[in-house]
Design a protein around this motif. Sequence first.
Motif, short mmCIF file in Angstrom:
data_model
loop_
_atom_site.label_atom_id
_atom_site.label_comp_id
_atom_site.label_asym_id
_atom_site.label_seq_id
_atom_site.Cartn_x
_atom_site.Cartn_y
_atom_site.Cartn_z
N CYS A 12 -0.13 -4.22 -0.20
CA CYS A 12 -1.37 -4.40 -0.80
C CYS A 12 -2.19 -5.31 -0.16
O CYS A 12 -2.95 -6.46 -0.77
CB CYS A 12 -1.40 -4.86 -2.46
SG CYS A 12 -2.66 -4.24 -3.34
N GLY A 13 -2.90 -4.73 1.21
CA GLY A 13 -3.59 -5.81 1.87
C GLY A 13 -5.03 -5.16 1.88
O GLY A 13 -5.91 -5.94 2.52
N GLU A 18 -0.24 -0.11 2.75
CA GLU A 18 -1.46 -0.76 2.65
C GLU A 18 -1.54 -2.02 3.39
O GLU A 18 -1.74 -2.90 2.87
CB GLU A 18 -1.73 -1.04 1.03
CG GLU A 18 -2.11 0.22 0.33
CD GLU A 18 -2.58 -0.33 -1.23
OE1 GLU A 18 -3.44 -0.85 -1.43
OE2 GLU A 18 -2.22 0.39 -2.08
N VAL A 19 -1.23 -2.01 4.41
CA VAL A 19 -0.89 -3.01 5.86
C VAL A 19 -2.19 -2.97 6.65
O VAL A 19 -2.51 -1.71 6.74
CB VAL A 19 0.43 -3.35 6.29
CG1 VAL A 19 0.49 -2.05 7.25
CG2 VAL A 19 0.47 -4.39 7.13
N CYS A 20 -2.63 -3.94 6.92
CA CYS A 20 -3.86 -4.13 7.54
C CYS A 20 -3.72 -4.03 9.12
O CYS A 20 -2.84 -4.65 9.57
CB CYS A 20 -4.95 -5.38 7.17
SG CYS A 20 -5.56 -5.25 5.59
N ALA A 40 -6.63 -0.50 6.34
CA ALA A 40 -5.48 -0.48 5.78
C ALA A 40 -4.49 0.89 6.19
O ALA A 40 -5.53 1.69 6.15
CB ALA A 40 -5.51 -0.80 4.25
N GLY A 41 -3.31 0.76 6.35
CA GLY A 41 -2.74 2.01 6.53
C GLY A 41 -1.13 1.84 6.10
O GLY A 41 -0.83 1.05 5.61
N VAL A 42 -0.43 2.73 6.85
CA VAL A 42 1.05 2.72 7.09
C VAL A 42 1.50 2.04 8.17
O VAL A 42 0.80 2.54 9.36
CB VAL A 42 1.56 4.02 6.55
CG1 VAL A 42 1.14 4.20 5.08
CG2 VAL A 42 1.38 4.99 7.28
N ALA A 43 2.58 1.59 8.21
CA ALA A 43 3.26 1.13 9.76
C ALA A 43 5.04 1.13 9.48
O ALA A 43 5.54 0.83 8.50
CB ALA A 43 2.71 -0.68 9.79
N ILE A 44 5.39 1.16 10.82
CA ILE A 44 6.67 1.10 10.92
C ILE A 44 6.94 -0.01 11.96
O ILE A 44 6.53 -0.09 12.94
CB ILE A 44 7.38 2.28 11.62
CG1 ILE A 44 7.08 3.57 10.65
CG2 ILE A 44 9.01 2.30 11.62
CD1 ILE A 44 7.60 4.90 11.39
#
Length: 290
Positions: free
Chosen positions: A61-62, A102-104, A136-140
């Motif tokens: 939740c960024g 939801e990471v920036c 914000a988006g998704v990340a691995i």
Amino acid sequence: MRSPRALIPLLSVCAAAAVVAAAATGASIEGLPGGGGPAHADGAAPRPAAVTINAVSWNVCGGSDCPSGAAPAKLTKEVVQRMRATEVGGRTVRPNAALLQEVCEGQIRTFKTSLPKWSWAFAPGDEACAAGQGRAGVAIGTDAPLTAHRQARLPAPSGSTRIALCGEVPSWTTRVCVAQLSETESAQWRRKEAGALTTLAGTDRVLVGGDLADAPESPALDPLYAAYDECDQSGSSRTGANTRQNWQGTALTKTDYLFIGKSAAVSCSVPAAPVKTSDHRPLSAVVRYQ
């Protein structure tokens, strides 16, 4: 918490590089090679080596309207601490895989500095972050080389964009995927998206995580539960600890998931205490592919 299952031999490896079509949903997925099943050019492939993956899936939740949206540095520190040590089954483990939602963009840049041995892939969404942190988006993130990472559009209503992000970890012989769905869409759309994500991830050694905006018993998640096991389910029952919090920190429902191949043994945990930096609690698991 889920207790480890007996290990079952795994007889095949990761999926071939091919454009994926979500046949179960009638929707196309663009931009990602692989998916849809194991890759065997001729005959059976040799069984890959055993691997243990300590994974964290977390909607951090960024965004600017999140509990820590106005204090991205504080949230970044919390996420880094979680990636250095998390609790699974009553013991502390060091994660080697992170699936974040939801990471920036700016936080990913910091992670690359704080965790220099990790590999990262990021797919931005539409929401803006505060304090110059980008979108914000998704990340691995993985502590082993992450290759062939691509983002792909999932089927979505007109005017909406749903992105899945996948990558390969060759040393684990595992495909890792992350996505975030939306509760503002109908269950029918989420089912199409879940079906497309399943086709995208393929079979065998997979790790599929994300905030899927629905409860375990929802038919929208049938494609994922049919293809995989979820780390926090009990036997064949679609269960698991609640991960979505209200503004008081009370966990209300489970919307966060970590799906694995049915050959894996797994133990899974969600913190019992509220998490102040996000409106979701992280889902942590030890996944063993034999």
